[in-house]
Enzyme design. Structure first.
Site, PDB file in Angstrom:
ATOM      1  N   TRP A  14     110.688  82.506  -1.431  1.00 13.67           N
ATOM      2  CA  TRP A  14     109.768  83.563  -1.859  1.00 13.67           C
ATOM      3  C   TRP A  14     108.935  83.155  -3.072  1.00 13.67           C
ATOM      4  O   TRP A  14     108.093  83.926  -3.534  1.00 13.67           O
ATOM      5  CB  TRP A  14     110.551  84.863  -2.149  1.00 13.67           C
ATOM      6  CG  TRP A  14     111.080  85.522  -0.912  1.00 13.67           C
ATOM      7  CD1 TRP A  14     110.908  85.102   0.386  1.00 13.67           C
ATOM      8  CD2 TRP A  14     111.863  86.722  -0.834  1.00 13.67           C
ATOM      9  NE1 TRP A  14     111.532  85.969   1.260  1.00 13.67           N
ATOM     10  CE2 TRP A  14     112.134  86.975   0.531  1.00 13.67           C
ATOM     11  CE3 TRP A  14     112.377  87.612  -1.783  1.00 13.67           C
ATOM     12  CZ2 TRP A  14     112.882  88.072   0.959  1.00 13.67           C
ATOM     13  CZ3 TRP A  14     113.118  88.711  -1.361  1.00 13.67           C
ATOM     14  CH2 TRP A  14     113.368  88.938  -0.001  1.00 13.67           C
ATOM     15  N   HIS A  98     111.491  70.989  -5.092  1.00 17.18           N
ATOM     16  CA  HIS A  98     110.308  71.462  -4.366  1.00 17.18           C
ATOM     17  C   HIS A  98     109.056  70.791  -4.956  1.00 17.18           C
ATOM     18  O   HIS A  98     108.981  70.573  -6.159  1.00 17.18           O
ATOM     19  CB  HIS A  98     110.202  72.986  -4.469  1.00 17.18           C
ATOM     20  CG  HIS A  98     109.182  73.553  -3.535  1.00 17.18           C
ATOM     21  ND1 HIS A  98     107.836  73.514  -3.813  1.00 17.18           N
ATOM     22  CD2 HIS A  98     109.306  74.134  -2.315  1.00 17.18           C
ATOM     23  CE1 HIS A  98     107.176  74.061  -2.794  1.00 17.18           C
ATOM     24  NE2 HIS A  98     108.046  74.446  -1.875  1.00 17.18           N
ATOM     25  N   GLU A 170     108.711  68.572   3.395  1.00 14.47           N
ATOM     26  CA  GLU A 170     107.540  69.423   3.190  1.00 14.47           C
ATOM     27  C   GLU A 170     106.364  68.554   2.757  1.00 14.47           C
ATOM     28  O   GLU A 170     106.231  68.222   1.573  1.00 14.47           O
ATOM     29  CB  GLU A 170     107.825  70.461   2.097  1.00 14.47           C
ATOM     30  CG  GLU A 170     108.946  71.414   2.453  1.00 14.47           C
ATOM     31  CD  GLU A 170     108.816  72.746   1.715  1.00 14.47           C
ATOM     32  OE1 GLU A 170     108.838  73.770   2.404  1.00 14.47           O
ATOM     33  OE2 GLU A 170     108.662  72.751   0.488  1.00 14.47           O
ATOM     34  N   GLY A 176     101.087  75.909   2.038  1.00 11.57           N
ATOM     35  CA  GLY A 176     100.182  76.983   1.654  1.00 11.57           C
ATOM     36  C   GLY A 176      98.726  76.720   2.018  1.00 11.57           C
ATOM     37  O   GLY A 176      97.829  77.410   1.557  1.00 11.57           O
ATOM     38  N   GLY A 237     107.422  79.484   3.410  1.00 12.50           N
ATOM     39  CA  GLY A 237     106.919  80.119   2.198  1.00 12.50           C
ATOM     40  C   GLY A 237     106.251  81.435   2.529  1.00 12.50           C
ATOM     41  O   GLY A 237     106.912  82.447   2.770  1.00 12.50           O
TER      42      GLY A 237
HETATM   43  P1  13P Z   1     104.113  77.797   3.091  1.00  9.01           P
HETATM   44  O1  13P Z   1     104.978  78.176   4.249  1.00  9.01           O
HETATM   45  O2  13P Z   1     103.480  78.956   2.401  1.00  9.01           O
HETATM   46  O3  13P Z   1     103.133  76.724   3.467  1.00  9.01           O
HETATM   47  O4  13P Z   1     105.095  77.147   1.991  1.00  9.01           O
HETATM   48  C1  13P Z   1     105.972  76.169   2.370  1.00  9.01           C
HETATM   49  C2  13P Z   1     106.918  75.952   1.250  1.00  9.01           C
HETATM   50  O5  13P Z   1     106.545  75.436   0.209  1.00  9.01           O
HETATM   51  C3  13P Z   1     108.310  76.413   1.406  1.00  9.01           C
HETATM   52  O6  13P Z   1     109.115  75.897   0.407  1.00  9.01           O
END
Ligand code: 13P
Length: 252
Positions: A14, A98, A170, A176, A237
């Protein structure tokens, strides 16, 4: 996905969203949806909401995670949160390394390593994040970058039969941005990460390490991604902030 060895995990990060009451409401709604899911589910609310969300999810299929931790149990470290505090608040998982922490808050492979050790020592399951930037991918450094993050992050980490580890791939350029890696790109990297894990942990534990994909996962692409052979789940995310949207991902 190898269902025999690894039950899929869908985790919601979140990030810096939601007040306590918003987090509680979303968690309550999600618990309703989660009862019929056949995957493991984790949500990582901001620190301020952990204790309240713990009360909602306790005894349900939804596990609680934190988004970061400090490696010491306690001390004069203003603004930091220790593994002892996280387990006390009801956490079972903790996201470590992260890319937003690496990019904006000075997280390094060394601090990631210290945090993974601390998490395991306190029986928290680390969700260890790795990933390359767009520039690194374009200059064909993806595999060397991931290799370094993995080797340094796991250096000297003592694993035993009780240890659990989750790795999250990731790609920074997919977070994002709405740009998802293609399933071929995802599978290629996940297979590479799995071979690194097999080399590093040459015991049955290696087979139980789940590798999640994160980066613009949404209801529309979840099933395609989750069906790749080396994908064991997703770290979500933006699409985890709404329980109704996240429900469509946990029921991919
Ligand atoms: P999004 O799903 O918003 O692209 O983010 C991915 C994320 O950083 C999860 O840790």
């Amino acid at each position: 996905m190898n269902l025999m060895l690894r039950r899929p995990l869908i985790a919601g990060n979140w990030k810096m969203y939601k007040t306590v009451s918003e987090a509680v409401n979303t968690a309550r709604e999600l618990v309703g949806y989660a009862a019929s899911a056949s995957v493991d589910i984790m949500i990582a609310p901001p620190f301020t909401a952990l204790a309240s969300v713990a009360e909602i999810v306790s005894g349900t299929p939804v596990a609680l995670g934190a988004q970061n931790l400090h490696w010491k149990d306690e001390g004069a470290y203003t603004g930091e949160i220790s593994p002892v505090m996280l387990t006390d608040a009801g956490c079972q998982y903790v996201i470590i390394g992260h890319s937003e922490r690496r990019q904006f808050f000075g997280e390094t492979d060394d601090t990631v390593n210290a945090k993974i050790r601390a998490a395991l020592a306190h029986k928290l399951i680390p969700v260890f994040c790795v990933g390359e930037t767009e520039m690194q991918r374009e200059s064909r450094e993806t595999f060397s970058v991931l290799d370094k993050q993995m080797v340094k992050g796991l250096e000297g980490v003592p694993f035993n039969s009780e240890s659990h580890l989750v790795v999250a791939y990731e790609p920074v350029w997919a977070i994002g941005t709405g740009k998802t890696a293609t399933t071929d790109q995802i599978q290629e990297v996940h297979a590479f990460l799995r071979s690194l894990i097999d080399k590093r942990l040459d015991n049955p534990l290696a087979k139980s390490v789940r590798i999640l994909y994160g980066g613009s996962v949404k209801p529309e692409n979840a099933s395609e991604i989750m069906n790749m052979p080396d994908v064991d789940g997703a770290l979500v995310g933006g699409a985890s902030l709404s329980a109704a949207t996240f429900d469509r991902i946990i029921h991919f």
